[in-house]
Design an enzyme around this catalytic site. Structure first.
Site, short mmCIF file in Angstrom:
data_model
loop_
_atom_site.label_atom_id
_atom_site.label_comp_id
_atom_site.label_asym_id
_atom_site.label_seq_id
_atom_site.Cartn_x
_atom_site.Cartn_y
_atom_site.Cartn_z
N GLU A 1 -18.70 -56.35 -21.44
CA GLU A 1 -17.91 -56.86 -20.25
C GLU A 1 -18.16 -58.23 -19.97
O GLU A 1 -17.74 -58.74 -19.01
CB GLU A 1 -17.69 -55.88 -19.02
CG GLU A 1 -17.08 -54.65 -19.43
CD GLU A 1 -16.66 -53.71 -18.36
OE1 GLU A 1 -17.12 -54.24 -17.25
OE2 GLU A 1 -16.17 -52.94 -18.26
N ASP B 1 6.44 -26.94 14.68
CA ASP B 1 6.43 -28.02 15.84
C ASP B 1 5.32 -27.93 16.91
O ASP B 1 4.85 -28.91 17.18
CB ASP B 1 7.82 -28.21 16.20
CG ASP B 1 8.48 -28.98 15.17
OD1 ASP B 1 8.25 -29.21 14.26
OD2 ASP B 1 9.98 -28.92 15.45
N SER C 1 13.55 -36.94 10.77
CA SER C 1 13.18 -35.77 10.59
C SER C 1 14.44 -34.86 9.72
O SER C 1 15.28 -35.62 9.57
CB SER C 1 13.21 -34.92 11.77
OG SER C 1 12.15 -33.89 11.55
N GLN D 1 16.78 -29.19 13.46
CA GLN D 1 16.52 -30.47 12.83
C GLN D 1 17.54 -31.56 13.28
O GLN D 1 17.24 -32.56 13.68
CB GLN D 1 16.44 -30.61 11.22
CG GLN D 1 15.27 -29.93 10.65
CD GLN D 1 13.70 -30.43 11.49
OE1 GLN D 1 13.50 -31.69 11.35
NE2 GLN D 1 13.04 -29.81 12.06
N GLU E 1 10.50 -32.88 4.23
CA GLU E 1 9.61 -32.67 5.34
C GLU E 1 9.30 -31.22 5.66
O GLU E 1 8.34 -31.03 5.39
CB GLU E 1 9.95 -33.64 6.72
CG GLU E 1 8.97 -33.63 7.59
CD GLU E 1 9.53 -34.07 8.80
OE1 GLU E 1 10.99 -34.22 9.11
OE2 GLU E 1 8.96 -34.46 9.80
N HIS E 2 10.21 -30.45 5.89
CA HIS E 2 10.00 -29.05 6.21
C HIS E 2 10.90 -28.30 5.27
O HIS E 2 12.15 -28.71 5.11
CB HIS E 2 10.79 -28.77 7.58
CG HIS E 2 10.07 -29.58 8.65
ND1 HIS E 2 10.84 -30.67 9.14
CD2 HIS E 2 9.02 -29.55 9.49
CE1 HIS E 2 10.08 -31.53 10.30
NE2 HIS E 2 8.98 -30.63 10.39
N HIS F 1 17.26 -33.30 16.69
CA HIS F 1 16.36 -34.50 16.91
C HIS F 1 17.02 -35.94 16.81
O HIS F 1 16.70 -36.70 17.69
CB HIS F 1 15.26 -34.76 15.53
CG HIS F 1 14.15 -33.70 15.92
ND1 HIS F 1 13.55 -34.01 16.95
CD2 HIS F 1 13.59 -32.61 15.27
CE1 HIS F 1 12.56 -33.06 16.85
NE2 HIS F 1 12.51 -32.34 15.69
N HIS G 1 -25.42 -57.89 -14.68
CA HIS G 1 -25.27 -56.42 -14.43
C HIS G 1 -26.36 -55.49 -15.49
O HIS G 1 -27.09 -54.71 -15.06
CB HIS G 1 -23.90 -55.95 -14.80
CG HIS G 1 -22.98 -55.82 -13.91
ND1 HIS G 1 -22.75 -57.17 -13.07
CD2 HIS G 1 -22.25 -55.10 -13.05
CE1 HIS G 1 -21.72 -57.18 -12.29
NE2 HIS G 1 -21.48 -55.74 -12.04
#
Lengths: 430, 430
Positions: free
Chosen positions: B415, B361, B237, B259, B327-328, B262, B420
């Site tokens: 092609e 959170d 984190s 943070q 992340e944050h 964590h 097709h």
């Protein structure tokens, strides 16, 4: 073409074989591809040059030899036949219009307590498009990969395509010009994926890599996933057709063959409620086969991996088709739209007799890069979202944190995270 | 806490270290995890039992020992403290409300020539949620993973969580009850990811696997990607804070620490335009550190991976923060919203002084499962789209194919795909 019946004693086994159609085992090539990626990470352009000499059989004398110039693209565009040019522009416009409808908006929402919650949508900075080269160089692949990136608003689009013997498909170049591609490189295979994932002296590191490719490309995409985002891991092409007594066997047959001609590994499966349609379609397949330029490939695909299944009713047919979760699904019945709610899994769904699958390959508008091998159960067609990412937006007022802070701190307490709890409670101090 | 200045002679090098913060090398564990997956594929529950005995230290006597019953969840819910129960319900309701706003709709659109184009949105059949267990068993992780799946309309949700010594977190069970989870299993680590990707005698094969985990879990998710879809590959984190002279150093300090507590590998970076705020925040960090229950972890994280950067102006600060792509991201300035357009990459953005990251959170509403290690450049927060997939819808009228068929066939011709082209032209025959 093989016809089987859901009442056959060995049906379950036959159907298991169909479901196992595309279990491509990447383990065999994983070691080779890991090696290629490591070499690119370590030596950059030096490794690219070695790989091109080995696989594409031409010598890169200087780094700038890797680049395809915008002048080259413009010239290719100017040289193509007017009718074809017009067709490419029709395709470009229609694909763009469809993908513009996919574009999500950033949003915010307000609460009475003064908090603001939302979601910011923004494009990735750089996208890398892998376009197969050589005999399978399809300008349509370029359009289908570039346009969603353009619509998403990606600032820098990088194209990599292999050029065996230093030859490049002029139509692909023309398509690059139409899409306004500024950076394109003559690099292919796993080397190209690694180069775009990690960057080299010449090729920029991108954020997202999309595009089709063989098993080496697919494996490289899987291995670099996490370093960059990727669209999906795709295997051989496939079609599933649901048909009833109202369907035209000639249409059914040529549509089955349009997948079969792609690749010996391609898979063409029809599930029908009508014995007669099954039989007539099989006969028409044999007839049409004779007329195809790629008949050997198509025949082997139909023989090895094709099947017509006769189901007892449409409910059973749909149930089986949902298990197959085909890349392309045609619904050739006289009530096609009414069946749509029951269709759970398919990359693209083609409804009614006037919608052959190739219409979706080129010109309808939706993307032709689609999930294969039952992965339509969880992957989506390539779309603008592949080139976007989101950020959550959170803004709390004093009133909002006064109202909700203690509940939040309590949850942090129970998880034993005291700094989390404290960071909320310091805002509650008066 | 380390304070560096963008004008320092070694700043570039220091900043490179910050950018390299979360290069977790999965190569070291790849072989081990590949082995675990192979064992699960080969032996199913048999392998799970061996892995549980080895890693979680308890003996699975029969397959049913793996299951967590709904009665157990209900009982855990009934036993929790009323205040906590209320907090969990507030969180559930707010998270649900937010994710409901993310839900895209199927759409169709009509053209004058009678063609119909659209996109069908549908939920995957089965989702597998991985929730870490033991000391890091977070009920909030269950809410954050289950609710987007519920909102997406996933019919079958499977939860796997490790239970070291056969012990399970009661709050996690209570959260399962609130989310109406019907199927949960006491299986953890790479075994759980493999079991949900391939299925065993007891654990159903799912279509999408989401949820946090250690490096073994992250590696397993990468290895099964393609067999199933996954949300992202996440690492430790991290928080980035942009602040100016108006910011409160106490708030900044405790938010950085929230943070850091964590994980020793977590990373807390502030970029500020104010020397004094930098200095005061560093002092406050030391003060708060003493009060934390997880102070050893937080201190190591701050010492090894934390930094306060002094930038010459907000423009430079934002440029650096976009490179970090945290992340944050907290924007603690007195004009937070005005900076939002310039923020290119961040998992979740927290605006203003009353919005500490822990609010996101637990209780704000947006998801707390977010891209780490600069992957916010291409990944989005976990959201309802992770549990949905799309199918393109195409229906052409006779008029539409008459208008566009020849342009399509021409592209197929170029092609070299004659089946097709033919599949379109048979529809043009009069």
């Amino acid at each position: 073409m093989k016809i089987i019946n859901t009442t056959d004693s060995n049906f379950k086994e036959e159907f298991e074989n169909i479901l196992a159609r595309a279990k491509t085992d990447i383990k065999g090539v994983s070691a080779i591809v890991t090696n290629i990626i490591d070499e690119i990470v370590e030596k950059g352009n030096g490794a690219i040059k070695e790989h091109i000499l080995k696989f594409d059989k031409w010598e890169v004398k200087q780094d700038s030899d890797l680049e395809i110039s915008v002048e080259q693209m413009k010239k290719a565009y100017e040289n193509i036949d007017e009718k074809l040019k017009k067709s490419l522009h029709i395709a470009y416009d229609r694909i763009k219009t469809y993908h513009e409808k996919q574009l999500p908006k950033s949003w915010i929402d307000f609460e009475k307590n003064g908090s603001i919650l939302g979601q910011k949508v923004s494009a990735v900075d750089r996208a890398g498009l892998y376009i197969p080269g050589g005999k399978a160089a399809y300008p349509s692949s370029l359009l289908m990969n570039a346009i969603p990136a353009i619509v998403a608003g990606v600032e820098e689009i990088v194209v990599c395509t292999p050029t065996p013997n230093d030859e490049i498909n002029e139509l692909l170049l023309a398509a690059c010009h139409i899409c306004g591609i500024k950076k394109a490189f003559k690099v292919g295979g796993a080397s190209a994926i690694a180069a775009m994932a990690y960057g080299t002296q010449t090729i920029p590191k991108v954020d997202v890599i999309t595009g089709p490719g063989n098993i080496f490309v697919a494996t490289a995409k899987k291995l670099v996933f996490g370093e960059v985002n990727i669209d999906m891991i795709a295997g051989p092409s496939e079609i599933g057709i649901l048909s009833d007594a109202s369907a035209n066997p000639r249409f059914l047959a040529i549509d089955l063959l349009s997948q079969a001609e792609h690749d010996e590994m391609a898979s063409s499966i029809m599930i029908t409620t009508c014995d007669k349609v099954a039989e007539l379609t099989s006969i028409e397949v044999d007839r049409f086969l004779e007329t195809l330029s790629r008949r050997e490939i198509a025949k082997k695909s139909i023989d090895d991996r094709g099947a017509i299944i006769i189901a007892s009713d449409m409910q059973e047919a749909i149930k089986l088709m949902n298990e197959i979760a085909p890349e392309h699904l045609e619904i050739m019945t006289n009530n096609a739209f009414e069946l749509l709610p029951k269709i759970k899994h398919a990359g693209a769904i083609f409804l009614g007799k006037n919608t052959p699958e190739p219409i979706g390959d080129y010109i309808a508008g939706p993307n032709h890069t689609l999930p294969t091998g039952s992965t339509a159960k969880f992957y989506s067609p390539l779309n603008v979202e592949n080139f976007l990412k989101k950020s959550s937006i959170i803004s709390f007022s004093q009133e909002a944190i006064d109202e909700l802070g203690e509940a939040c701190a309590l949850l942090a307490d129970t998880e034993g995270l005291t700094a989390h709890a404290k960071s909320v409670r310091v805002r509650l101090e008066k």
